[in-house]
Scaffold this active site. Sequence first.
Site, PDB file in Angstrom:
ATOM      1  N   ASN A 106      61.583  42.423   1.401  1.00  0.00           N
ATOM      2  CA  ASN A 106      62.036  43.556   0.597  1.00  0.00           C
ATOM      3  C   ASN A 106      63.556  43.602   0.512  1.00  0.00           C
ATOM      4  O   ASN A 106      64.256  43.095   1.399  1.00  0.00           O
ATOM      5  CB  ASN A 106      61.528  44.879   1.186  1.00  0.00           C
ATOM      6  N   THR A 107      64.045  44.237  -0.548  1.00  0.00           N
ATOM      7  CA  THR A 107      65.473  44.458  -0.719  1.00  0.00           C
ATOM      8  C   THR A 107      65.714  45.954  -0.865  1.00  0.00           C
ATOM      9  O   THR A 107      65.075  46.617  -1.670  1.00  0.00           O
ATOM     10  CB  THR A 107      66.010  43.731  -1.969  1.00  0.00           C
ATOM     11  N   ASP A 123      71.725  40.049   8.951  1.00  0.00           N
ATOM     12  CA  ASP A 123      70.973  41.271   9.234  1.00  0.00           C
ATOM     13  C   ASP A 123      71.050  41.656  10.702  1.00  0.00           C
ATOM     14  O   ASP A 123      71.149  42.840  11.050  1.00  0.00           O
ATOM     15  CB  ASP A 123      69.514  41.108   8.799  1.00  0.00           C
TER      16      ASP A 123
END
Length: 263
Positions: free
Chosen positions: A11-12, A111
């Site tokens: 997901n973004t 991340d």
Amino acid sequence: MLLAIEQGNTNTLFAVHDGNEWIAQWRTATDAMRTADEYAVWLHQLFEMRGKGLSMKDLDGCIISSVVPQSIFNLRNLARRYIAVEPLVIGENVNLGIEVRIPKPSEAGADRLVNAIGALQVYEGDLLLIDSGTATTFDVVSGGAERGQGAFEGGLIAPGINLSLQALHEAAAKLPRIAIQRPDVVIGRDTVTSMQSGVFWGYIALIEGLVDRIKTEWGKPMTVVGTGGVASLFEGSTQSIDRFDPDLTIRGLLEIWRRNTHL
């Protein structure tokens, strides 16, 4: 206003900060082939739906964290064409303000470092961050003398819970594709409940076992923080995670933006 983009393998996340607080967050499936124009149309529609006079024209900054290198070109073009700014891209001459204590600092995923910075803004002492996404990462962050200071010490990477379900379905002809949910019992009575129990409670056991081993090896007290797309599934099912913090990543992106723009 700042547009923060956090792109994972699955997901973004697009989030908007008005200088005081996060006022909007949207998620879309990660697609490395999606163009800047497609992103712009999608975002424009979401701004319109949000209402309150908000427009993409109000954006004057952009920061991008992505673990999908082939997508960065299109995300950068989104910022250049439709926001008229040069984005900060994590990993490209951006000052993170955190020491990375592993032999090859360049191997630490964007991340993971962003999560570390986000956690250090809120939590004191040494930390163990568990990010549940396509992969499940366990990262050790040592706290500094003051809040906001610290260092990334390393960690480990395991397959994510969705990846495990996908592998079961694709590798075993008779096992169906199922949704993740917490079973009421451990012992399943049919194929679906057996798969749900094996994956869910298996991941709880993985988390508890690794947390215990990491704490033993670290040898000092640690606060364990859970985050990521499926972390909420585990809330209430294990005492190994002290805090669940869904905003860890965007908090880290905001702090990096401030450090690099002096805001």
